[in-house]
Design a protein around this motif. Structure first.
Motif, PDB file in Angstrom:
ATOM      1  N   PRO A  98      -8.917   5.596   6.661  1.00  0.00           N
ATOM      2  CA  PRO A  98      -8.400   4.268   5.780  1.00  0.00           C
ATOM      3  C   PRO A  98      -9.423   3.646   5.257  1.00  0.00           C
ATOM      4  CG  PRO A  98      -8.316   3.964   8.128  1.00  0.00           C
ATOM      5  CD  PRO A  98      -8.514   5.297   7.967  1.00  0.00           C
ATOM      6  N   SER A  99      -9.090   2.944   4.143  1.00  0.00           N
ATOM      7  CA  SER A  99     -10.223   2.632   3.172  1.00  0.00           C
ATOM      8  C   SER A  99     -10.951   1.554   3.853  1.00  0.00           C
ATOM      9  CB  SER A  99      -9.384   1.787   1.845  1.00  0.00           C
ATOM     10  OG  SER A  99      -8.469   0.613   2.519  1.00  0.00           O
ATOM     11  N   SER A 127      -8.645   6.896   1.728  1.00  0.00           N
ATOM     12  CA  SER A 127      -7.433   6.261   1.140  1.00  0.00           C
ATOM     13  C   SER A 127      -6.626   5.786   2.339  1.00  0.00           C
ATOM     14  CB  SER A 127      -6.840   7.452   0.512  1.00  0.00           C
ATOM     15  OG  SER A 127      -5.476   7.322  -0.017  1.00  0.00           O
ATOM     16  N   ASP A 128      -5.722   4.981   1.541  1.00  0.00           N
ATOM     17  CA  ASP A 128      -4.630   4.278   2.676  1.00  0.00           C
ATOM     18  C   ASP A 128      -3.367   5.039   2.246  1.00  0.00           C
ATOM     19  OD1 ASP A 128      -6.270   2.339   3.820  1.00  0.00           O
ATOM     20  OD2 ASP A 128      -5.724   0.811   2.023  1.00  0.00           O
ATOM     21  N   ARG A 143      -6.483   7.149  12.060  1.00  0.00           N
ATOM     22  CA  ARG A 143      -5.186   6.650  11.662  1.00  0.00           C
ATOM     23  C   ARG A 143      -5.243   5.374  12.702  1.00  0.00           C
ATOM     24  NH1 ARG A 143      -0.804  11.128  10.436  1.00  0.00           N
ATOM     25  NH2 ARG A 143      -1.905  11.998   8.295  1.00  0.00           N
ATOM     26  N   TYR A 192      -0.860  -5.570   2.124  1.00  0.00           N
ATOM     27  CA  TYR A 192      -1.125  -4.350   1.534  1.00  0.00           C
ATOM     28  C   TYR A 192      -0.126  -3.212   1.693  1.00  0.00           C
ATOM     29  CZ  TYR A 192      -2.462  -3.639   6.318  1.00  0.00           C
ATOM     30  OH  TYR A 192      -2.635  -3.260   7.665  1.00  0.00           O
ATOM     31  N   TRP A 194       0.749   0.798   2.854  1.00  0.00           N
ATOM     32  CA  TRP A 194      -0.008   1.891   3.411  1.00  0.00           C
ATOM     33  C   TRP A 194       1.215   2.962   3.317  1.00  0.00           C
ATOM     34  CZ3 TRP A 194      -3.711   4.699   5.215  1.00  0.00           C
ATOM     35  CH2 TRP A 194      -3.195   5.660   6.221  1.00  0.00           C
ATOM     36  N   ASP A 222      -2.808  -1.737  -2.749  1.00  0.00           N
ATOM     37  CA  ASP A 222      -2.478  -0.516  -1.826  1.00  0.00           C
ATOM     38  C   ASP A 222      -3.966  -0.001  -1.353  1.00  0.00           C
ATOM     39  OD1 ASP A 222      -4.226   0.275  -4.011  1.00  0.00           O
ATOM     40  OD2 ASP A 222      -2.906   1.965  -4.642  1.00  0.00           O
ATOM     41  N   ASP A 223      -4.812  -1.000  -1.329  1.00  0.00           N
ATOM     42  CA  ASP A 223      -6.141  -0.547  -0.699  1.00  0.00           C
ATOM     43  C   ASP A 223      -6.452  -1.917   0.068  1.00  0.00           C
ATOM     44  OD1 ASP A 223      -9.120  -0.841  -0.212  1.00  0.00           O
ATOM     45  OD2 ASP A 223      -9.251   0.697  -2.038  1.00  0.00           O
ATOM     46  N   ALA A 224      -6.461  -1.687   1.520  1.00  0.00           N
ATOM     47  CA  ALA A 224      -6.561  -2.850   2.450  1.00  0.00           C
ATOM     48  C   ALA A 224      -8.132  -3.268   2.661  1.00  0.00           C
ATOM     49  CB  ALA A 224      -6.432  -2.007   3.960  1.00  0.00           C
ATOM     50  N   LYS A 240      -4.754  -7.874   9.780  1.00  0.00           N
ATOM     51  CA  LYS A 240      -4.950  -6.337  10.091  1.00  0.00           C
ATOM     52  C   LYS A 240      -5.895  -6.147  11.352  1.00  0.00           C
ATOM     53  CE  LYS A 240      -7.285  -4.501   6.612  1.00  0.00           C
ATOM     54  NZ  LYS A 240      -8.136  -3.571   7.294  1.00  0.00           N
TER      55      LYS A 240
END
Length: 301
Positions: A98-99, A127-128, A143, A192, A194, A222-224, A240
Protein backbone atom coordinates in the motif's frame (compact mmCIF):
# COMPACT_ATOMS: atom_id res chain seq x y z
CA UNK A 1 -1.29 -35.17 -5.98
CA UNK A 2 -0.36 -31.86 -4.41
CA UNK A 3 2.53 -32.11 -1.98
CA UNK A 4 1.15 -29.32 0.20
CA UNK A 5 -2.08 -31.36 0.59
CA UNK A 6 0.01 -34.31 1.72
CA UNK A 7 1.85 -32.11 4.19
CA UNK A 8 -1.45 -30.82 5.60
CA UNK A 9 -2.62 -34.41 6.03
CA UNK A 10 0.46 -35.24 8.12
CA UNK A 11 0.09 -32.08 10.21
CA UNK A 12 -3.62 -32.70 10.77
CA UNK A 13 -2.96 -36.29 11.82
CA UNK A 14 -0.44 -35.04 14.36
CA UNK A 15 -2.62 -32.18 15.62
CA UNK A 16 -5.91 -34.08 15.62
CA UNK A 17 -7.88 -31.03 14.53
CA UNK A 18 -8.47 -28.97 11.38
CA UNK A 19 -8.83 -25.80 13.44
CA UNK A 20 -5.61 -26.40 15.40
CA UNK A 21 -3.58 -26.84 12.20
CA UNK A 22 -5.28 -23.76 10.73
CA UNK A 23 -4.26 -21.66 13.75
CA UNK A 24 -0.68 -22.94 13.58
CA UNK A 25 -0.38 -22.05 9.88
CA UNK A 26 -2.58 -18.93 9.95
CA UNK A 27 -5.00 -20.34 7.39
CA UNK A 28 -8.68 -21.27 7.64
CA UNK A 29 -10.08 -24.68 8.74
CA UNK A 30 -11.96 -24.75 5.43
CA UNK A 31 -8.63 -24.56 3.56
CA UNK A 32 -7.30 -27.54 5.56
CA UNK A 33 -10.53 -29.48 5.02
CA UNK A 34 -10.40 -28.81 1.28
CA UNK A 35 -6.82 -30.13 1.09
CA UNK A 36 -7.80 -33.34 2.89
CA UNK A 37 -10.83 -33.82 0.62
CA UNK A 38 -8.65 -33.45 -2.49
CA UNK A 39 -6.18 -35.99 -1.15
CA UNK A 40 -8.93 -38.45 -0.24
CA UNK A 41 -10.44 -38.08 -3.72
CA UNK A 42 -7.05 -38.70 -5.32
CA UNK A 43 -6.44 -41.81 -3.19
CA UNK A 44 -10.00 -43.09 -3.33
CA UNK A 45 -9.92 -43.65 0.42
CA UNK A 46 -11.29 -41.92 3.48
CA UNK A 47 -8.37 -40.85 5.68
CA UNK A 48 -10.28 -39.36 8.63
CA UNK A 49 -13.45 -40.17 10.54
CA UNK A 50 -15.17 -36.85 11.18
CA UNK A 51 -18.08 -35.72 13.29
CA UNK A 52 -19.06 -32.47 14.99
CA UNK A 53 -17.07 -33.30 18.13
CA UNK A 54 -13.85 -34.96 17.09
CA UNK A 55 -11.57 -36.05 14.27
CA UNK A 56 -9.59 -39.28 14.10
CA UNK A 57 -7.68 -41.26 11.54
CA UNK A 58 -9.55 -44.03 9.72
CA UNK A 59 -7.96 -47.47 9.35
CA UNK A 60 -6.84 -46.42 5.85
CA UNK A 61 -5.44 -43.19 7.27
CA UNK A 62 -3.46 -45.06 9.93
CA UNK A 63 -1.93 -47.33 7.27
CA UNK A 64 -1.16 -44.42 4.93
CA UNK A 65 0.31 -42.00 7.50
CA UNK A 66 3.85 -43.45 7.78
CA UNK A 67 4.28 -43.36 4.00
CA UNK A 68 2.96 -39.81 3.78
CA UNK A 69 5.23 -38.71 6.62
CA UNK A 70 8.20 -40.31 4.85
CA UNK A 71 7.47 -38.36 1.65
CA UNK A 72 7.14 -35.07 3.56
CA UNK A 73 10.32 -35.72 5.54
CA UNK A 74 12.28 -36.49 2.38
CA UNK A 75 10.97 -33.34 0.73
CA UNK A 76 12.11 -31.21 3.67
CA UNK A 77 15.50 -32.91 3.75
CA UNK A 78 15.89 -32.21 0.04
CA UNK A 79 15.15 -28.52 0.56
CA UNK A 80 17.65 -28.37 3.42
CA UNK A 81 20.30 -30.04 1.25
CA UNK A 82 19.77 -27.48 -1.50
CA UNK A 83 20.05 -24.61 0.95
CA UNK A 84 23.08 -25.89 2.85
CA UNK A 85 25.90 -23.41 2.61
CA UNK A 86 23.79 -20.94 0.66
CA UNK A 87 23.77 -17.73 2.65
CA UNK A 88 23.01 -15.56 -0.37
CA UNK A 89 19.57 -14.99 -1.83
CA UNK A 90 19.21 -14.78 -5.60
CA UNK A 91 16.46 -14.24 -8.13
CA UNK A 92 13.72 -11.63 -8.24
CA UNK A 93 11.29 -10.88 -5.41
CA UNK A 94 8.08 -9.27 -6.70
CA UNK A 95 6.07 -7.38 -4.09
CA UNK A 96 2.98 -5.21 -3.85
CA UNK A 97 2.49 -2.73 -0.99
CA UNK A 98 0.00 0.00 0.00
CA UNK A 99 1.04 3.56 -0.76
CA UNK A 100 1.75 5.03 2.68
CA UNK A 101 3.48 1.98 4.15
CA UNK A 102 5.31 1.32 0.87
CA UNK A 103 6.77 4.78 0.36
CA UNK A 104 7.57 5.84 3.89
CA UNK A 105 8.44 2.64 5.75
CA UNK A 106 9.03 -0.19 3.29
CA UNK A 107 11.40 1.65 0.91
CA UNK A 108 14.19 2.31 3.46
CA UNK A 109 13.69 -1.15 4.96
CA UNK A 110 14.11 -2.74 1.52
CA UNK A 111 17.29 -0.71 0.97
CA UNK A 112 18.80 -2.31 4.08
CA UNK A 113 17.46 -5.75 3.13
CA UNK A 114 19.00 -5.60 -0.34
CA UNK A 115 22.33 -4.41 1.06
CA UNK A 116 22.45 -7.67 3.00
CA UNK A 117 21.41 -9.68 -0.08
CA UNK A 118 22.99 -7.86 -3.08
CA UNK A 119 22.30 -10.71 -5.54
CA UNK A 120 18.55 -10.39 -4.95
CA UNK A 121 16.53 -8.22 -7.34
CA UNK A 122 13.39 -6.40 -6.19
CA UNK A 123 10.30 -5.57 -8.21
CA UNK A 124 7.98 -3.34 -6.17
CA UNK A 125 4.44 -2.18 -6.94
CA UNK A 126 3.08 0.61 -4.72
CA UNK A 127 -0.65 1.18 -4.99
CA UNK A 128 -3.82 1.38 -2.93
CA UNK A 129 -5.48 -1.03 -5.31
CA UNK A 130 -5.42 -4.68 -4.29
CA UNK A 131 -3.51 -6.77 -6.83
CA UNK A 132 -4.89 -10.12 -7.93
CA UNK A 133 -2.39 -12.54 -6.43
CA UNK A 134 -3.51 -15.30 -8.79
CA UNK A 135 -3.28 -13.49 -12.13
CA UNK A 136 -0.90 -10.58 -11.47
CA UNK A 137 2.88 -11.21 -11.65
CA UNK A 138 3.64 -10.77 -7.93
CA UNK A 139 5.00 -13.20 -5.35
CA UNK A 140 3.31 -11.58 -2.35
CA UNK A 141 1.48 -8.48 -1.20
CA UNK A 142 1.64 -6.50 2.02
CA UNK A 143 -1.91 -5.72 3.11
CA UNK A 144 -3.75 -4.16 6.02
CA UNK A 145 -6.88 -5.78 7.42
CA UNK A 146 -8.03 -9.36 7.67
CA UNK A 147 -7.57 -11.31 4.42
CA UNK A 148 -10.97 -11.55 2.76
CA UNK A 149 -10.10 -14.54 0.56
CA UNK A 150 -9.76 -17.72 2.61
CA UNK A 151 -7.80 -19.42 -0.18
CA UNK A 152 -4.85 -17.06 0.31
CA UNK A 153 -1.95 -17.66 2.69
CA UNK A 154 -1.34 -14.80 5.14
CA UNK A 155 1.61 -14.37 7.51
CA UNK A 156 1.09 -11.71 10.23
CA UNK A 157 3.74 -8.97 10.36
CA UNK A 158 2.54 -7.33 13.61
CA UNK A 159 0.60 -8.21 16.74
CA UNK A 160 -2.27 -6.14 18.12
CA UNK A 161 -1.86 -3.28 15.65
CA UNK A 162 -4.68 -0.70 15.61
CA UNK A 163 -5.59 2.45 13.77
CA UNK A 164 -4.93 5.87 15.27
CA UNK A 165 -7.04 9.03 15.05
CA UNK A 166 -4.73 12.01 14.60
CA UNK A 167 -4.59 15.69 13.73
CA UNK A 168 -1.80 18.22 13.55
CA UNK A 169 -1.16 20.63 16.46
CA UNK A 170 -2.18 23.49 14.14
CA UNK A 171 -5.54 21.90 13.34
CA UNK A 172 -6.24 21.27 17.04
CA UNK A 173 -5.37 24.89 17.88
CA UNK A 174 -7.85 26.16 15.28
CA UNK A 175 -10.72 23.68 15.69
CA UNK A 176 -10.34 22.09 19.11
CA UNK A 177 -9.88 18.48 20.11
CA UNK A 178 -12.69 15.90 19.84
CA UNK A 179 -13.35 14.05 23.11
CA UNK A 180 -15.82 11.45 21.82
CA UNK A 181 -16.46 9.83 18.41
CA UNK A 182 -19.75 11.74 18.18
CA UNK A 183 -17.71 14.96 18.07
CA UNK A 184 -16.25 13.95 14.68
CA UNK A 185 -19.37 15.22 12.88
CA UNK A 186 -18.13 18.74 13.71
CA UNK A 187 -14.66 18.16 12.23
CA UNK A 188 -13.16 17.92 8.76
CA UNK A 189 -12.33 14.23 8.36
CA UNK A 190 -9.95 13.19 5.60
CA UNK A 191 -10.73 9.85 4.02
CA UNK A 192 -9.36 7.63 1.30
CA UNK A 193 -10.32 4.99 -1.22
CA UNK A 194 -8.98 1.42 -1.06
CA UNK A 195 -9.73 -0.77 -4.09
CA UNK A 196 -12.75 1.32 -5.09
CA UNK A 197 -14.16 1.35 -1.52
CA UNK A 198 -14.44 4.75 0.21
CA UNK A 199 -13.74 4.58 3.95
CA UNK A 200 -16.35 6.99 5.31
CA UNK A 201 -17.56 4.81 8.21
CA UNK A 202 -15.11 4.99 11.12
CA UNK A 203 -15.43 2.33 13.83
CA UNK A 204 -14.52 2.82 17.49
CA UNK A 205 -14.77 0.54 20.54
CA UNK A 206 -15.39 2.54 23.71
CA UNK A 207 -15.44 0.80 27.11
CA UNK A 208 -19.26 0.82 27.21
CA UNK A 209 -20.30 1.04 23.55
CA UNK A 210 -19.43 0.42 19.92
CA UNK A 211 -19.56 3.51 17.68
CA UNK A 212 -19.78 3.76 13.91
CA UNK A 213 -19.49 7.34 12.67
CA UNK A 214 -20.39 8.42 9.14
CA UNK A 215 -17.74 11.10 8.73
CA UNK A 216 -17.72 14.04 6.34
CA UNK A 217 -14.89 16.10 4.95
CA UNK A 218 -13.83 18.23 2.03
CA UNK A 219 -10.97 16.03 0.80
CA UNK A 220 -10.47 12.40 -0.12
CA UNK A 221 -7.94 10.54 -2.26
CA UNK A 222 -7.24 7.11 -3.71
CA UNK A 223 -3.74 7.43 -2.21
CA UNK A 224 -3.60 7.06 1.58
CA UNK A 225 -0.16 8.68 1.68
CA UNK A 226 -1.75 11.89 0.34
CA UNK A 227 -4.37 11.80 3.11
CA UNK A 228 -1.67 11.46 5.78
CA UNK A 229 0.22 14.41 4.28
CA UNK A 230 -2.95 16.53 4.31
CA UNK A 231 -3.38 15.76 8.01
CA UNK A 232 0.22 16.78 8.74
CA UNK A 233 -0.45 20.03 6.89
CA UNK A 234 -3.38 20.82 9.20
CA UNK A 235 -6.20 20.11 6.75
CA UNK A 236 -8.20 17.71 8.94
CA UNK A 237 -8.32 14.46 10.90
CA UNK A 238 -6.84 11.19 9.67
CA UNK A 239 -7.80 7.67 10.84
CA UNK A 240 -5.48 4.95 9.60
CA UNK A 241 -2.91 2.41 10.74
CA UNK A 242 -0.89 3.56 13.72
CA UNK A 243 2.20 2.05 12.09
CA UNK A 244 1.92 4.50 9.16
CA UNK A 245 1.34 7.48 11.46
CA UNK A 246 3.90 6.67 14.14
CA UNK A 247 6.87 8.52 12.55
CA UNK A 248 4.71 11.69 12.40
CA UNK A 249 3.48 11.16 15.98
CA UNK A 250 7.04 10.73 17.26
CA UNK A 251 8.18 13.84 15.35
CA UNK A 252 5.30 15.94 16.70
CA UNK A 253 3.70 16.49 13.30
CA UNK A 254 0.57 14.63 14.45
CA UNK A 255 -1.15 14.22 17.82
CA UNK A 256 -3.19 11.17 18.84
CA UNK A 257 -6.70 12.22 19.78
CA UNK A 258 -8.30 9.07 21.23
CA UNK A 259 -6.89 6.26 23.40
CA UNK A 260 -5.38 3.48 21.31
CA UNK A 261 -7.82 0.94 22.80
CA UNK A 262 -10.77 2.87 21.28
CA UNK A 263 -9.48 2.49 17.74
CA UNK A 264 -10.23 -0.23 15.22
CA UNK A 265 -7.81 -3.16 14.77
CA UNK A 266 -5.59 -2.84 11.70
CA UNK A 267 -3.64 -6.09 11.26
CA UNK A 268 -0.82 -6.19 8.73
CA UNK A 269 -0.07 -9.33 6.72
CA UNK A 270 2.26 -10.61 4.06
CA UNK A 271 -0.11 -12.43 1.70
CA UNK A 272 0.59 -14.96 -1.06
CA UNK A 273 -1.60 -17.03 -3.34
CA UNK A 274 -0.12 -20.32 -2.18
CA UNK A 275 2.27 -21.65 0.43
CA UNK A 276 4.56 -22.92 -2.33
CA UNK A 277 5.47 -19.26 -2.98
CA UNK A 278 7.20 -19.05 0.41
CA UNK A 279 10.66 -19.07 -1.15
CA UNK A 280 13.78 -18.52 0.99
CA UNK A 281 13.81 -14.88 -0.18
CA UNK A 282 10.20 -14.34 0.87
CA UNK A 283 10.75 -16.09 4.19
CA UNK A 284 13.80 -13.91 4.93
CA UNK A 285 11.79 -10.82 4.01
CA UNK A 286 8.90 -11.85 6.26
CA UNK A 287 11.22 -12.16 9.27
CA UNK A 288 12.95 -8.88 8.35
CA UNK A 289 9.63 -7.01 8.16
CA UNK A 290 8.39 -8.49 11.43
CA UNK A 291 11.54 -7.26 13.15
CA UNK A 292 11.37 -3.78 11.62
CA UNK A 293 7.68 -3.34 12.49
CA UNK A 294 8.34 -4.47 16.07
CA UNK A 295 11.25 -2.05 16.41
CA UNK A 296 9.18 0.88 15.17
CA UNK A 297 6.20 0.09 17.38
CA UNK A 298 8.49 -0.29 20.41
CA UNK A 299 9.58 3.36 20.00
CA UNK A 300 6.14 4.53 21.15
CA UNK A 301 6.76 3.17 24.65
Amino acid sequence: MRLDDLQLFVQTAEAGSFSRVARQLNITPAFVSGAILRLEKHLGSRLFIRNTRNLRLSDEGIRYLPYARSVVDQMLLGEQALNEGKNTLTGTLRLSAPSDFGRNLLLPWLDEFQQQHPRLSLNLRISDRAVDLISDPVDAAIRYGRPGDSSLVAWPLTNGLRRALCASPEYIARHGRPEHPDDLVHHNCLYYVWSEQIFQRWHFSLPDEECVINITGNRFSDDADVVRRWACAGQGLVYKSRLDLLPDILAGRLVELFPESWCEPSPLHLVAAHRSQATPALEHLRIWLQQRCAQLLKRRE
